[in-house]
Design an enzyme around this catalytic site. Structure first.
Site, mmCIF file in Angstrom:
data_model
loop_
_atom_site.group_PDB
_atom_site.id
_atom_site.type_symbol
_atom_site.label_atom_id
_atom_site.label_comp_id
_atom_site.label_asym_id
_atom_site.label_seq_id
_atom_site.Cartn_x
_atom_site.Cartn_y
_atom_site.Cartn_z
ATOM 1 N N ASP A 29 0.731 -1.356 -0.084
ATOM 2 C CA ASP A 29 -0.172 -0.052 0.090
ATOM 3 C C ASP A 29 0.746 1.174 -0.076
ATOM 4 O O ASP A 29 0.532 2.308 0.591
ATOM 5 C CB ASP A 29 -0.941 -0.088 1.277
ATOM 6 C CG ASP A 29 -1.897 -1.268 1.397
ATOM 7 O OD1 ASP A 29 -1.867 -2.137 0.310
ATOM 8 O OD2 ASP A 29 -2.721 -1.189 2.157
ATOM 9 N N LYS A 134 -6.772 -4.995 -2.999
ATOM 10 C CA LYS A 134 -7.288 -5.584 -1.591
ATOM 11 C C LYS A 134 -8.307 -4.558 -1.183
ATOM 12 O O LYS A 134 -8.133 -3.317 -0.915
ATOM 13 C CB LYS A 134 -6.204 -5.933 -0.552
ATOM 14 C CG LYS A 134 -5.300 -4.738 -0.269
ATOM 15 C CD LYS A 134 -4.282 -5.415 0.621
ATOM 16 C CE LYS A 134 -3.470 -4.433 1.340
ATOM 17 N NZ LYS A 134 -4.009 -3.325 2.217
ATOM 18 N N VAL A 162 3.302 0.415 4.402
ATOM 19 C CA VAL A 162 2.408 1.183 5.439
ATOM 20 C C VAL A 162 1.051 0.689 5.555
ATOM 21 O O VAL A 162 0.723 -0.014 4.704
ATOM 22 C CB VAL A 162 2.361 2.664 4.925
ATOM 23 C CG1 VAL A 162 3.924 3.356 4.971
ATOM 24 C CG2 VAL A 162 1.885 2.729 3.510
ATOM 25 N N THR A 163 0.599 0.687 6.595
ATOM 26 C CA THR A 163 1.289 1.118 7.937
ATOM 27 C C THR A 163 1.750 -0.029 8.522
ATOM 28 O O THR A 163 1.103 -1.018 8.644
ATOM 29 C CB THR A 163 0.442 2.179 8.777
ATOM 30 O OG1 THR A 163 -0.834 1.579 9.201
ATOM 31 C CG2 THR A 163 0.007 3.309 7.957
ATOM 32 N N CYS A 167 -1.999 -2.391 7.797
ATOM 33 C CA CYS A 167 -1.750 -3.285 6.804
ATOM 34 C C CYS A 167 -0.614 -4.227 6.863
ATOM 35 O O CYS A 167 -0.782 -5.338 6.410
ATOM 36 C CB CYS A 167 -1.825 -2.645 5.573
ATOM 37 S SG CYS A 167 -3.595 -1.950 5.327
ATOM 38 N N GLN A 207 8.423 -13.481 21.178
ATOM 39 C CA GLN A 207 8.205 -15.012 21.470
ATOM 40 C C GLN A 207 8.929 -15.943 20.454
ATOM 41 O O GLN A 207 8.048 -16.550 19.913
ATOM 42 C CB GLN A 207 6.517 -15.076 21.575
ATOM 43 C CG GLN A 207 5.754 -14.144 22.510
ATOM 44 C CD GLN A 207 4.419 -14.347 22.596
ATOM 45 O OE1 GLN A 207 3.773 -15.755 22.861
ATOM 46 N NE2 GLN A 207 3.573 -13.353 22.305
#
Ligand code: TIU
Length: 225
Positions: A29, A134, A162-163, A167, A207
């Site tokens: 984007d 999209k 971005v961002t 997204c 994690q």
């Protein structure tokens, strides 16, 4: 370059083993609507200058990626001119005076075919580089991205754009659940909010790399030479 020889990219939480034949650059984007004044990003109340720092690093990475002959794909968030794919809940979100589909300085906001919906000139797609339109924040929802990646034999993604927390994060999570290994260069993603930039990246690599890996473009570009 041997497209099947693994490139070890220094990353967090640990080294990313990049296989050029199986790894695509997915640029999310980088559209005028998010990066230039008068578009969707500013309509939401954001300072678009925050995002522009990602342009130059993306340009350098894209140039190196293309020169090495690796796969590039681009995405654009937006909707049909008839708004048939625009959820009413998304249309009214934020209670803005102007919303998606209304006319702004760069044409109708977030509508396919309008000037604001297009990718910024600095990162414009070359013929042959798939552009995924999209309707949502994630690049896999209601698109043919997964099918295209499978046809290309892609199993790894370097995700930029971005961002960071919207997204990019949504797409990395969607990709991870579909079995893709995602590497995010932190200088090639941007947020309107510095705290979300920081936390959006931490969420990906925490994690043991719960959604993916984080690195910098300076770790990827030399490996492609
Ligand atoms: N508002 C915001 O941060 N992002 C979006 O609406 N779309 C994307 O992130 N592309």
């Amino acid at each position: 370059m041997n497209m099947n020889a693994t490139l070890s990219i220094e990353a967090e939480p640990y080294t990313f083993e990049l296989v050029p034949a199986r790894c695509a650059l997915l640029i999310i984007d980088m559209q005028r609507d998010f990066l230039e004044p008068g578009g969707f990003g500013e309509m939401l109340g954001n300072d678009v200058s925050q995002l522009r720092q990602a342009i130059e690093p993306n340009k350098k990475l894209l140039e190196a990626w293309r020169a090495a002959g690796l796969q590039v794909l681009h995405t654009r968030e937006g909707h049909r001119p008839d708004l048939a794919d625009l959820p009413p809940a998304k249309k009214v979100r934020g209670h803005g005076a102007t919303t998606i589909g209304d006319t702004g300085p760069m044409g109708r906001i977030l509508i396919r075919g309008e000037a604001g919906h297009d990718i910024i000139p600095e990162l414009y797609p070359l013929p042959g580089e798939p552009v995924i339109d999209k309707p949502g924040k994630g690049a896999f929802f209601a698109t043919d991205l997964h099918a295209i990646l499978q046809n290309l034999g892609i199993t790894q993604l370097v995700v930029t754009g971005v961002t960071t927390e919207v997204c990019v994060n949504t797409t990395v999570r969607e990709a991870n659940d579909r079995g893709y290994e995602c590497l995010v260069p932190e200088d090639c993603v941007a947020s309107y909010f510095p705290i979300f930039q920081e936390m959006g990246l931490k969420m990906i690599k925490a994690q043991g790399g719960i959604f993916g890996w984080v690195t910098g473009s300076s770790k990827i570009i030399p490996a492609l030479a």
